[in-house]
Design an enzyme around this catalytic site. Structure first.
Site, short mmCIF file in Angstrom:
data_model
loop_
_atom_site.label_atom_id
_atom_site.label_comp_id
_atom_site.label_asym_id
_atom_site.label_seq_id
_atom_site.Cartn_x
_atom_site.Cartn_y
_atom_site.Cartn_z
N SER A 118 8.51 -4.18 -6.38
CA SER A 118 7.62 -3.18 -6.97
C SER A 118 7.72 -1.78 -6.38
O SER A 118 7.13 -0.85 -6.93
CB SER A 118 6.17 -3.66 -6.86
OG SER A 118 5.90 -4.62 -7.83
N LYS A 139 -1.16 4.77 -4.35
CA LYS A 139 -1.19 3.73 -5.38
C LYS A 139 -2.60 3.16 -5.45
O LYS A 139 -3.21 2.91 -4.39
CB LYS A 139 -0.17 2.63 -5.02
CG LYS A 139 0.00 1.55 -6.08
CD LYS A 139 1.06 0.52 -5.66
CE LYS A 139 1.33 -0.52 -6.74
NZ LYS A 139 2.34 -1.52 -6.36
N SER A 190 5.89 -2.64 -10.05
CA SER A 190 4.54 -2.24 -10.42
C SER A 190 4.15 -0.83 -9.97
O SER A 190 3.21 -0.25 -10.52
CB SER A 190 3.53 -3.22 -9.81
OG SER A 190 3.53 -3.14 -8.40
#
Lengths: 95, 488
Positions: free
Chosen positions: B182, B78, B158
């Site tokens: 998330s 990420k 997210s």
């Protein structure tokens, strides 16, 4: 909780985010909407409740107050938009 | 021969050891898949050179009979984790060109375990969002589509790029971070496994901070076993994070086969709000039946402050964010917009560099921390947080794990809910309470909606008891027989 334009201007100044005068009303509306929704917390009885200030129940780790790293001015400055001679450049602050 | 990109981490690990293929071949197969699936916009930066170089090093170690727990396994990271010498953006304009001179502890641990980084994954800007639509680099598409409807769906957020890339078989696993859901919510939307471990299990050092008392890294994979393998490699004490736990990391994989016989599973009665999709309610009941058939006992429990969790989160998280994001000032890294004075430069840089949702949260955070409002909002929220935590403590006196839906609905269309922040926030109604309490949680894909979209169930356990978490998840996975490939 309805925020007026003056309050939004004050928050924007504290947050160091420029908000054009033409946007103040719209931003005030959005923030007020969120704050209105948050107001429901008033219904929760928190008398004599100690605040929870972090995410863990463990004791935080301590370390010796000693220098463990350093002499990396080049690396520290490598990403600066205006870095030179081991300094960060900023607009003039003293006349 | 099975296609290299559809293997699990566990299977690839065995086959690499047996030299059925090389780490370089495995990396190349994934890089080719990434190229073909560019349209998903799952990656902000593709690191093919780094991937090939590390795969070759892995092959040398494997050839010499050495190697770590993830030797040669291709992963996505990420883009919230700082990676040495590789652009790190947090999906924000304000971090333009930022190339960290250091590596985050978690990505370093994954590197030390032999994994091969394929690229940096797209996300909501500063991890603030539940649909991956706030990224400066554009929205990520969910690889799943509803039957008979050619509508692009959100992957959740997210960690949307992480979820989409794992589901579409572009990477074998990905790192995510979870502040209010998330990892778990995008895992549910994309039909994969996502685990948020106990707060303090994984070091936060080198992860771009959003809300420090909530942020926690975790694995996103296609199977429960893969998540157990990956989490073990990511976890462990780090002196550079004062909230990192000085506890031994269990062998999570060893817990998988232990079943749920004799476990008491809590079913919280507050998790059936009006907005819960009827299909999810049915799936939840099914999940209870699966665990019951495997020997567990369902117990109805009450978590009375559930309704208060989301508004509490929207005080605590923005407050911490407004403080953490003060560092983006146009001086030390990233974007700078010139101004007449230092203050003017700050204000112009931050107005141009942050997107609308990030600006909104910083301003809410600034307000609730400001003089005159601190007690009414921030201190109040910290007290309610204590009550939410107490709810879980009380519940875990009676049960060993809790089962809930992960999100109230399946994935929705890109563009939906984007005008109404609160409608968007409600995505996280089932995941936020566990974040507030710091307990571990996971989402397991458990079924499909009538129109063919993935639905997830969430499992929660006591602090530091990820072993029970994995046991329950494994039983759900075995019972659900979820299809691993999205219908693309």
């Amino acid at each position: 909780m309805s925020l007026d334009k003056a309050t939004v201007r004050r928050i924007a100044t504290l947050a160091r985010i420029e908000v054009p005068d033409t946007d103040l009303e719209a931003v005030a509306g959005q923030l007020s909407g969120i704050l209105d929704w948050i107001e429901q917390l008033k219904e929760v009885d928190t008398e004599n409740v100690a605040p929870m200030t972090g995410g863990t129940d463990l004791k935080l780790q301590w370390r010796k107050d000693a220098v463990t790293d350093g002499d990396k001015a080049d690396k520290v400055l490598a990403n600066a938009p205006d870095g030179h001679d081991s300094f960060f450049g900023v607009p003039k602050v003293v006349e | 021969m099975t296609e290299l990109t559809s293997l699990t981490i566990a299977a690839a690990r065995e086959k690499l050891l047996k030299k059925e293929f090389t780490a370089l071949e495995l990396a190349e197969a994934h890089l080719a898949a990434m190229e073909r699936a560019k349209d998903l916009n799952a990656f902000i930066t593709v690191t093919s050179d780094v991937a090939r170089e590390r795969a070759k090093e892995s092959d040398k170690r494997l050839f010499a009979g050495q190697g770590g727990a993830l030797e040669g396994i291709p992963l996505g990271i990420k883009d919230l984790f700082c990676t040495e010498g590789v652009l790190t953006t947090a999906a924000s304009h304000i971090l333009d060109g930022f190339t960290p001179p250091y590596e985050s502890t978690v990505s370093q641990k994954l590197r030390d375990a032999g994994s091969v980084m394929l690229g940096k994954l797209n996300l909501d800007e500063f991890a603030m969002g539940s649909a991956n639509i706030t990224s400066y680099y554009g929205p990520v598409k969910n690889p799943w589509k509803a039957k008979g409807r050619n509508v692009e769906l959100v992957p959740g957020g997210s960690s949307g790029g992480s979820a989409a890339s794992v589901a579409a078989h572009l990477v074998m696993g990905a790192t995510g971070t979870d502040t209010g859901g998330s990892i778990r919510q995008p895992a549910a939307f994309c039909g994969i496994v996502g685990v948020k471990p106990t707060y303090g299990r994984c070091s936060r050092w080198g992860i771009v901070a959003f809300a420090s008392s909530l942020d926690q890294a975790g694995p996103m994979t296609r199977t429960v076993r893969d998540a157990a393998i990956m989490l073990r490699a990511m976890s462990g004490f780090d002196p550079k994070d004062s909230t990192s736990a000085q506890l031994d990391v269990p062998d999570f994989e060893a817990a998988l086969g232990k079943g749920v016989k004799g476990l008491r599973i809590g079913i919280p009665k507050e998790y059936r709000p009006a907005g819960l999709s009827p299909e999810l309610a049915v799936l939840w009941d099914k999940g209870v039946e699966w665990l019951k058939s495997a020997g567990a006992t369902p117990v109805e429990i009450s978590l009375p402050h559930t309704k208060a969790a989301l508004p509490t989160y929207y005080i605590v998280a923005p407050a911490e964010a407004s403080s953490n994001l003060a560092r983006y000032d146009g001086v030390r890294f990233g974007l700078r917009v010139p101004g007449k004075s230092l203050d003017d430069m700050y204000a112009k840089t931050r107005a141009a560099g942050f997107g609308a949702e990030v600006r909104r949260r910083i301003m809410i955070g600034t307000y609730v921390l400001s003089a005159g409002y601190y007690d009414a909002y921030y201190l109040k929220a910290q007290k309610v947080r204590a009550l939410i935590n107490q709810d879980f403590t009380d519940a875990f006196e009676k049960v060993d794990a809790i089962l809930t839906p992960t999100a109230p609905t399946p994935a929705f269309g890109i563009g939906e809910k984007s005008d109404d922040p609160i409608a968007m926030y409600l995505n996280d109604v089932f995941t936020v309470p566990a974040s507030m309490a710091g307990i571990p949680g996971a989402s397991v894909p458990a079924g499909l909606s009538a129109d063919g979209l993935p639905l997830g169930l969430q499992v929660l356990t006591r602090r530091w008891d990820e072993e029970t978490l994995f046991r329950v998840c494994q039983v759900l996975e075995d019972a659900a027989q979820f299809p691993l490939l999205p219908a693309v």
